[in-house]
Design an enzyme around this catalytic site. Structure first.
Site, short mmCIF file in Angstrom:
data_model
loop_
_atom_site.label_atom_id
_atom_site.label_comp_id
_atom_site.label_asym_id
_atom_site.label_seq_id
_atom_site.Cartn_x
_atom_site.Cartn_y
_atom_site.Cartn_z
N HIS A 68 0.82 -1.15 -0.06
CA HIS A 68 -0.22 0.44 -0.07
C HIS A 68 0.51 1.38 0.16
O HIS A 68 1.88 1.47 0.67
CB HIS A 68 -0.75 -0.37 1.13
CG HIS A 68 -1.31 -1.23 1.11
ND1 HIS A 68 -3.06 -1.35 0.15
CD2 HIS A 68 -2.11 -2.00 2.27
CE1 HIS A 68 -2.94 -2.51 0.93
NE2 HIS A 68 -2.78 -2.70 1.61
N CYS A 106 -4.65 5.09 -2.22
CA CYS A 106 -3.64 3.32 -2.47
C CYS A 106 -3.80 3.52 -3.96
O CYS A 106 -4.54 3.34 -4.83
CB CYS A 106 -4.04 2.27 -1.60
SG CYS A 106 -3.14 1.64 -1.84
N HIS A 109 -4.57 -0.06 -5.29
CA HIS A 109 -5.95 -0.31 -5.43
C HIS A 109 -6.93 0.81 -4.46
O HIS A 109 -8.08 0.76 -4.40
CB HIS A 109 -6.08 -1.20 -2.97
CG HIS A 109 -5.25 -2.01 -2.97
ND1 HIS A 109 -3.99 -1.92 -2.38
CD2 HIS A 109 -5.30 -3.15 -3.60
CE1 HIS A 109 -3.71 -2.56 -2.57
NE2 HIS A 109 -3.80 -4.35 -3.53
N MET A 114 -10.03 2.05 -2.18
CA MET A 114 -9.04 2.70 -0.86
C MET A 114 -8.26 3.35 -0.78
O MET A 114 -7.35 4.33 -1.58
CB MET A 114 -7.87 1.25 -1.32
CG MET A 114 -6.95 1.10 0.59
SD MET A 114 -6.08 0.04 0.49
CE MET A 114 -4.62 0.80 1.89
#
Length: 151
Positions: A68, A106, A109, A114
């Protein structure tokens, strides 16, 4: 010891600068954000997903689970703000100075939703966040949930 007026002025200036420096840094806080594969609100999340901070505070992004990062979403940051861009899989600290709303993603993601929201400054209203129409559907939905949870 007798001081000349220029020496006294210099001492006063040094004291004033010292007080400003101490008072400016004494109030800064550090907030931790965990970057997770799974958290309380599901898969691919930041915890917390909302922060309300003041200019000069530090956000520490913790790579709790690998893979991440944290990055400012284009069009979701105040004008003139320094871009937030952390290294994938690494802990990072970011000092945020510019007041306003910051949408954070992120990178790997983003499509999975995210994202998080950071409000910097006491007059910043998260409900005023302009959520761009071109965000991935899950990211847009998560921003709407973040804002809704604040009510």
């Amino acid at each position: 010891m007798i001081f000349q007026s220029t020496e006294i002025d210099m001492i006063k200036s040094l004291i004033a600068v010292s007080v400003m420096f101490i008072s400016g840094t004494a109030h800064a806080e550090t907030f931790e954000v965990r970057m997770l594969n799974r958290g309380e609100k599901g898969a691919m999340v930041y915890e917390p997903d909302f922060l309300s901070i003041v200019p000069g505070d530090t956000v520490r992004f913790l790579s709790t689970t690998p893979g991440h990062n944290a990055r400012t979403i284009k069009g979701m940051a105040p004008d003139g703000a320094v871009e937030i861009k952390t290294v994938l899989g690494k802990d990072a600290e970011v000092i945020i100075e510019t007041p306003g709303l910051y949408g954070i993603k992120c990178s790997p993601h983003f499509g999975m939703g995210m994202v998080m929201l950071i409000a910097v400054g006491t007059s910043t209203d998260p409900a005023s966040m302009n959520i761009p129409d071109d965000l991935p559907m899950r990211a847009k939905k998560r921003f709407e949930e973040i804002i809704s949870d604040l009510d």
